[in-house]
Design a protein around this motif. Structure first.
Motif, short mmCIF file in Angstrom:
data_model
loop_
_atom_site.label_atom_id
_atom_site.label_comp_id
_atom_site.label_asym_id
_atom_site.label_seq_id
_atom_site.Cartn_x
_atom_site.Cartn_y
_atom_site.Cartn_z
N LEU A 1 1.03 -1.14 -0.15
CA LEU A 1 -0.06 0.19 0.09
C LEU A 1 0.96 1.26 -0.12
O LEU A 1 2.05 1.24 0.52
N PRO A 2 0.60 2.25 -0.62
CA PRO A 2 1.13 3.63 -0.78
C PRO A 2 1.45 4.27 0.94
O PRO A 2 0.44 3.91 1.67
N ASP A 3 2.49 4.94 0.86
CA ASP A 3 2.77 5.49 2.14
C ASP A 3 2.02 6.92 2.30
O ASP A 3 2.58 7.85 1.57
N LEU A 4 1.13 6.98 2.85
CA LEU A 4 0.19 8.16 2.99
C LEU A 4 0.73 9.14 4.00
O LEU A 4 0.35 10.27 3.84
N THR A 5 1.97 8.79 4.61
CA THR A 5 2.43 9.91 5.64
C THR A 5 3.39 10.95 4.31
O THR A 5 3.53 12.04 5.13
N GLN A 6 3.62 10.57 3.36
CA GLN A 6 4.36 11.31 2.34
C GLN A 6 3.36 12.31 1.55
O GLN A 6 3.87 12.95 0.72
N GLY A 7 2.05 12.22 1.70
CA GLY A 7 1.13 12.78 1.02
C GLY A 7 0.23 11.85 0.15
O GLY A 7 0.69 10.45 -0.32
N ILE A 8 -0.77 12.33 -0.61
CA ILE A 8 -1.54 11.40 -1.33
C ILE A 8 -0.71 11.28 -2.80
O ILE A 8 -0.49 12.32 -3.48
N PRO A 9 -0.64 9.96 -3.33
CA PRO A 9 0.21 9.90 -4.43
C PRO A 9 -0.43 10.08 -5.51
O PRO A 9 -1.68 10.19 -5.64
#
Length: 563
Positions: free
Chosen positions: A138-146
């Motif tokens: 899953l994408p890392d949402l801590t870095q913002g929405i991809p």
């Protein structure tokens, strides 16, 4: 073993009702994942026994108490490390003690692999093989929405190719509703256009409008009435007035005047005005490529230029009868270097290059009307018929010379050209017309033979009747105009008495003149070449000096050499 002894003590503590409700709610997804699997027994990794299918989805309270439960989690899982085996959740009104496993109750066979994740079960309508495939991280949402722009664009391109791939944010159940044209969803189509691109687009629209207005204004300006009577007289087909036809004709006429500079010859008169008594009365226009020389390129030697056999004799012999003009469609930068080697003594009087041709319908045409000479006494010899399109009646078209060292067709043309100029033909065009479609050297030799037989027959008859008075009458009957003889040469009458035709006497005189020219070239040829080289160097120095003076005067330097 120590953990098994501590677990009964932990479970013996009473659990509040609110806490029981939250635990039941937290365990509900796990219960659903376990009970939604296919009701088919399967073998566990490393075990040969198969588990029995469950009898009911929701086991009753008595079944949970009497039947030992199977271990429901992997030993490596940490989220349930403080609890014992999981059991299917009961309804909210069931007591907490009823759903717990009693201590000392034997555990059932392990149902899942130790490495199996918690939600690795098949969803409703999903194949078990698909469920066992590894999930993507899953994408890392801590870095913002991809950003999903690249994936959406790829989906749009794949749909154009016939693919049915979905947008990353699409619901699989709504695959048929996805439209590649609706990229961006709620974002408008111009949402991905930067402000710089918008400014460029606005500037482009402004430029389009300016160009359109400029085109309309230019069209109106070109279609206006003529400014003077001289312009109106120069264009009788497009008179002044109002009307679409007249408007179009004036535009066409003015555009032709603009492009005329590039299509027509550089000068209205390609040859200067001269007194006919100071030059030969006839003009012979010669082509260069494939007539006098032939150029070819090979891998071993590159570009090479071959001179046609008999070119020197052809030029030097006919120089006494014709004003020789070289007229080629090759540019001057290329043809001038070849001409220096071909004619070092400048037997050819006037060289004309591509700048003197007329460009029409994609071809270079040699328009003889620009020569500033009487066309009744002009002969053009070329190898391309299109070059003589304007004046075909003045042209002799020969086959192209491909470099044959034994070719003699150019030298064989000398007797005909000598006859035309030596006999003083008033108009060469009817004579050339009579030889149309024939090989001129052979046809002229055949006609000469017939004329000679007729002459000899008439001469014999006149000598038999009046041997001394028939010479002049015979010349008049033949229509020949005897020319005045040079010092030390016999007259035409004396030649006729000896049985020589006037044509024979002209040929003998021409041969003597050619021999004199050859003798002068042998004696003074080197001297002439040195003088011409000195003249060229002097002209080059003067040109450089004038350029230097103009450059220094432009910057305000010097000026003392102006005197």
């Amino acid at each position: 073993m120590l953990s098994r002894a501590i677990l009964p003590l932990v479970r013996a503590r009473p659990v509040p009702s609110a806490t029981r409700l939250s635990i039941a709610a937290a365990q509900r997804p796990r219960w659903y994942a376990k009970n939604s699997k296919p009701k088919v027994p399967y073998k566990l990794p490393g075990s040969s026994k198969s588990s029995k299918p469950e009898q009911s989805e929701l086991p009753s309270e008595s079944a949970s108490e009497s039947t030992p439960q199977q271990q429901d989690y992997s030993p490596h899982q940490t989220e349930f490390a403080e609890s014992t085996k999981n059991t299917p959740p009961q309804s909210t009104d069931t007591a907490a003690g009823d759903s717990e496993t009693k201590p000392g109750q034997p555990s059932s066979q392990q149902e899942y692999s130790p490495h199996q994740t918690e939600f690795e079960t098949a969803a409703p309508g999903q194949d078990a093989a698909e469920a066992r495939q590894p999930q993507k991280p899953l994408p890392d949402l801590t870095q913002g929405i991809p950003s999903t722009l690249a994936a959406e664009l790829e989906a749009a391109r794949s749909k154009k190719r016939g693919s049915t791939s979905l947008n990353l944010t699409e619901d699989p159940s709504r695959a048929d509703d996805f439209d590649a044209g609706d990229i961006g969803g709620d974002i408008p189509k111009d949402g991905y256009v930067s402000s710089l691109d918008r400014r460029r687009q606005r500037m482009a629209n402004v430029m389009y409008v300016l160009f359109l207005l400029g085109g309309i204004a230019g069209t109106m300006y070109l279609g206006r009435n003529w400014d003077s009577e001289e312009e109106a007289k120069a264009h009788p087909d497009a008179p002044s007035g109002w009307g679409l036809g007249l408007f179009y004709n004036r535009i066409k006429a003015r555009l032709n005047d603009i492009t005329k500079y590039y299509r027509d010859p550089a000068f209205e008169k390609l040859l200067p005005d001269e007194d006919p008594s100071m030059r030969q009365p006839y003009t012979l226009v010669l082509s260069l490529e494939d007539l006098l020389v032939h150029s070819e390129w090979t891998r071993e030697h590159g570009w090479r230029v071959a001179k046609r056999p008999g070119v020197d004799y052809f030029l030097r012999y006919l120089n006494q009868y014709y004003e020789l003009v070289l007229f080629t469609s090759v540019p001057s930068m290329m043809a001038d270097q070849v001409l220096r080697k071909l004619d070092p003594y400048r037997i050819i009087r006037w060289p004309l290059f591509r700048e003197a041709t007329k460009y029409e319908n994609g071809e270079y045409i040699k328009d003889l009307s620009y020569l500033n000479r009487d066309l009744s006494k002009v002969i053009l010899i070329d190898t391309v018929e299109a070059h003589a399109r304007k004046q075909p009646e003045n042209a002799i078209i020969l086959p192209k010379w491909k470099g044959d060292p034994k070719d003699k067709s150019l030298v064989a043309l000398i007797p005909f050209l000598e006859y035309v100029a030596g006999m003083g033909i008033e108009d060469v065009r009817p004579v050339l017309k009579s030889f149309e479609g024939t090989y001129i050297p052979e046809e002229f030799a055949r006609r000469e033979k017939i004329m000679r037989e007729k002459f000899e027959k008439q001469l014999a008859e006149e000598q038999a009747r009046r041997p001394r008075r028939g010479v002049g009458k015979l010349a008049s009957l033949l229509g020949l105009k005897p020319r005045s003889s040079l010092d030390g040469e016999q007259s035409a009458a004396e030649g006729l008495e000896q049985g020589k035709m006037l044509w024979d006497q002209i040929r003998e005189r021409g041969q003597k003149n050619y021999q004199l020219m050859e003798e002068e070239i042998r004696k003074n040829g080197e001297k002439w070449l040195a003088e011409m080289a000195a003249e060229e160097e002097k002209a080059r120095q003067e040109q450089m000096k004038s350029m230097k003076g103009s450059l220094t005067s432009f910057f305000g330097i010097g000026g003392g050499d102006s005197k």
